[in-house]
Design an enzyme around this catalytic site. Structure first.
Site, mmCIF file in Angstrom:
data_model
loop_
_atom_site.group_PDB
_atom_site.id
_atom_site.type_symbol
_atom_site.label_atom_id
_atom_site.label_comp_id
_atom_site.label_asym_id
_atom_site.label_seq_id
_atom_site.Cartn_x
_atom_site.Cartn_y
_atom_site.Cartn_z
ATOM 1 N N LYS A 142 -4.608 96.050 -17.666
ATOM 2 C CA LYS A 142 -3.422 95.308 -17.273
ATOM 3 C C LYS A 142 -3.781 94.273 -16.212
ATOM 4 O O LYS A 142 -4.784 94.481 -15.544
ATOM 5 C CB LYS A 142 -2.337 96.279 -16.852
ATOM 6 C CG LYS A 142 -2.208 96.558 -15.333
ATOM 7 C CD LYS A 142 -1.106 97.500 -15.054
ATOM 8 C CE LYS A 142 -0.106 96.923 -14.106
ATOM 9 N NZ LYS A 142 -0.567 96.773 -12.720
ATOM 10 N N LYS A 176 -3.632 109.900 -15.273
ATOM 11 C CA LYS A 176 -3.524 110.840 -14.145
ATOM 12 C C LYS A 176 -3.134 112.227 -14.658
ATOM 13 O O LYS A 176 -2.186 112.345 -15.442
ATOM 14 C CB LYS A 176 -2.461 110.351 -13.154
ATOM 15 C CG LYS A 176 -2.863 109.070 -12.422
ATOM 16 C CD LYS A 176 -1.776 108.638 -11.455
ATOM 17 C CE LYS A 176 -2.042 107.256 -10.899
ATOM 18 N NZ LYS A 176 -2.714 107.227 -9.625
ATOM 19 N N ASP A 229 4.330 94.281 -11.857
ATOM 20 C CA ASP A 229 3.139 95.035 -11.447
ATOM 21 C C ASP A 229 3.314 96.540 -11.655
ATOM 22 O O ASP A 229 2.349 97.227 -11.985
ATOM 23 C CB ASP A 229 2.872 94.748 -9.956
ATOM 24 C CG ASP A 229 1.501 95.241 -9.488
ATOM 25 O OD1 ASP A 229 0.532 95.057 -10.242
ATOM 26 O OD2 ASP A 229 1.406 95.790 -8.375
ATOM 27 N N HIS A 234 3.883 101.177 -15.349
ATOM 28 C CA HIS A 234 3.795 102.548 -14.847
ATOM 29 C C HIS A 234 5.158 103.272 -14.826
ATOM 30 O O HIS A 234 5.278 104.383 -15.335
ATOM 31 C CB HIS A 234 3.200 102.581 -13.438
ATOM 32 C CG HIS A 234 1.898 101.823 -13.305
ATOM 33 N ND1 HIS A 234 0.938 101.824 -14.290
ATOM 34 C CD2 HIS A 234 1.410 101.040 -12.311
ATOM 35 C CE1 HIS A 234 -0.097 101.092 -13.899
ATOM 36 N NE2 HIS A 234 0.165 100.596 -12.707
ATOM 37 N N LYS A 334 5.881 98.328 -2.041
ATOM 38 C CA LYS A 334 4.720 98.361 -1.145
ATOM 39 C C LYS A 334 5.227 98.495 0.283
ATOM 40 O O LYS A 334 6.346 98.120 0.588
ATOM 41 C CB LYS A 334 3.911 97.072 -1.291
ATOM 42 C CG LYS A 334 3.376 96.881 -2.723
ATOM 43 C CD LYS A 334 1.908 96.522 -2.713
ATOM 44 C CE LYS A 334 1.366 96.325 -4.107
ATOM 45 N NZ LYS A 334 0.781 97.538 -4.701
#
Ligand code: BG6
Length: 485
Positions: A142, A176, A229, A234, A334
């Site tokens: 990605k 994960k 992002d 995700h 973030k």
């Protein structure tokens, strides 16, 4: 099984930060198939030994547990090779083909770890050079596209040279261990599935919170933002795994078909619902893990008037029989208060209580990182008697599982797992082109609405949980975010 793994972008960040440590760990764990070669490809001239030294030096920046000893590195380094390539030159691809054909490994994995704008050129050239035979797999990192149109264009170019099952799109969250565990939790146990629906579940929250800022990636991040992002990939992948129907088998396509159905059932946004149900924020200065930190607009390579979001919270619904009317809240950002990825499944209250007060409803917290575990919050009787002979008061207790502890020696890192799967040809944990396009299709109206909205993202202090509007968004439904509960 002899394999050749070619890393395009062989001197880049992704290669030395993530891929090499993952390959080294796989080697150390004895998981890397025998007879493998790892060929790094980049623009500048260097010998194999110079490249090995380059990687050796960079291992110093990798977390300590993943650093090789001198003896280990010497052995691992014998797998590493280097080749200079100008990615625009057809004869350089012919040279690469010659190098690979001379040995004729059973499996060739071509990993594109370059800047994404090079993908179309490289893929086209690989096809022209005949580096797309049935034993070849192409791994794409990605970001895959910037919007639906560019994602489709990449997929078109890929499909012109490779079959779908040869193209492996990485979403490293799928690698994960706790994320794979979501499937085990839902479909390996009889306990949850009968409750896993609107009748018993009041709402679901997915949080992907980071304490880091944009660091040195200011230019990339400023063109990207949190929605592209983290949410498009995700967060949506996690949502599909929580909400999908049980697949008939564990085959890659059986799973991906079900994930795609969830993406297709997501309630589409309109300009009005974007304004109401999506909050975007941008961090200001504050503290992260005890250190004073700069605001986003003061970060390197970020324009001082940037309107790029570093935080997104949104409310959506899944329009199908299982989930109709259940709010799904997604949140990522973030410079938030803690590094914390988790999914909270909030169950409904009991229909009628014979105890005093209603007490908190049951809640299942699926912890993805930094801890890997599960906590089931319940009510229980403490013992003793209530004063005055009235109804009894219940106490909150939780049933906690710590998978890091339970499976300490078996847990492998995301990239390690994904690289080994790519070499073995296991496709379950890779994203299919239609899933990826559908995810873009769903985020597109948000991007569009933001483009037409002159208001800037809402500021939030570094070290907080994001703008107050994110709490207001969920409070409208009578809910609170996990950390406020
Ligand atoms: C990447 C994003 O895909 O995921 C980064 O580009 C983000 O911005 C990272 O920091 C988070 O991954 P992890 O594994 O650290 O949660």
């Amino acid at each position: 099984m002899a394999f050749d793994l070619v890393l395009f972008g062989g001197t880049g960040d992704l290669t030395w930060r993530k891929l090499m440590p993952a390959l080294f760990q796989a080697w150390r764990h004895g998981k890397l198939p025998e007879g493998g070669r790892i060929l790094a490809v980049a623009r500048d001239e260097r010998s194999d030994d110079e490249y090995r030294r380059y990687i050796h030096e960079r291992f110093a920046a990798v977390e300590e547990a993943k650093q090789p000893t001198e003896t280990e590195f010497a052995q691992f380094a014998s797998l590493l090779h280097y080749r200079r390539m100008d990615l625009s030159q057809p004869e350089h691809y012919a040279g690469l083909k010659g190098w690979l054909d001379a040995r004729g490994a059973e499996t060739v994995v071509l990993f594109l770890a370059t800047a994404p704008n090079l993908f179309p050129v490289v893929v086209e050239q690989l096809g022209r050079a005949g580096l797309n035979g049935p034993h070849v797999r192409l791994v794409l990192e990605k970001p895959l596209g910037h919007d639906l149109k560019s994602a489709r264009e990449i997929n078109r170019v890929v499909a012109s040279a490779f079959r779908e099952e040869q193209a492996l799109r990485i979403d490293h969250y799928l690698g994960k261990a706790p994320v794979q565990n979501l499937m085990a939790l839902r479909f390996g146990n009889a306990l949850f599935e009968p409750l896993w629906r609107r009748d018993s579940i009041a709402s679901i929250q997915i949080t992907l919170a980071e304490t880091i800022g944009v660091g040195t990636r200011g230019d990339f991040y400023d063109r990207t933002g949190a929605l592209r992002d983290m949410v498009q990939n995700h967060a949506l992948q996690l949502l599909t795994m929580i909400a999908m129907e049980p697949p008939p088998t564990s085959d890659a396509d059986a799973i991906r078909d079900e994930k795609l159905k969830v993406l297709k059932s997501l309630k589409p946004f309109t300009p009005e619902t974007v304004l109401r149900d999506v909050v975007r924020g941008q961090y200001r200065s504050g503290a992260a893990e005890g250190q004073a930190v700069l605001g986003y607009l003061d970060e390197q390579k970020v324009p001082p008037d940037s309107r790029t979001e570093t935080f997104v919270a949104l409310r959506t619904e899944i329009q199908n029989w299982r989930w109709a009317g259940v709010p799904f809240y997604l949140r990522t950002g973030k410079r938030l208060a803690a590094r914390d990825a988790q999914i909270v499944v909030n169950f409904r209250q009991v229909p009628h209580s014979i105890f005093s007060g209603s007490g908190p409803a049951n809640k299942l917290v699926i912890k993805l990182q930094p801890e890997d575990g599960l906590a089931l919050h319940m009510l229980a009787h403490k013992g003793g008697r209530s004063s005055g002979g009235g109804p009894e008061l219940l106490s909150a207790v939780s049933l906690d599982l710590d998978f890091d502890r339970a499976f300490a020696t078996e847990r492998v890192g995301g990239y390690e797992r994904l690289l080994m799967d790519a070499i073995a040809g296991r496709l379950n944990l890779f994203v299919r082109s239609d899933e990826q396009e559908q995810a873009w299709n769903w985020v597109e109206p948000i991007l569009e609405a933001w483009k037409n909205d002159s208001s800037p993202p809402r500021p939030y202090a570094s070290g907080s949980w994001g703008p107050a509007a994110a709490s207001a968004l969920i409070a409208r439904d009578g809910c609170v975010w996990a950390e406020e509960a």
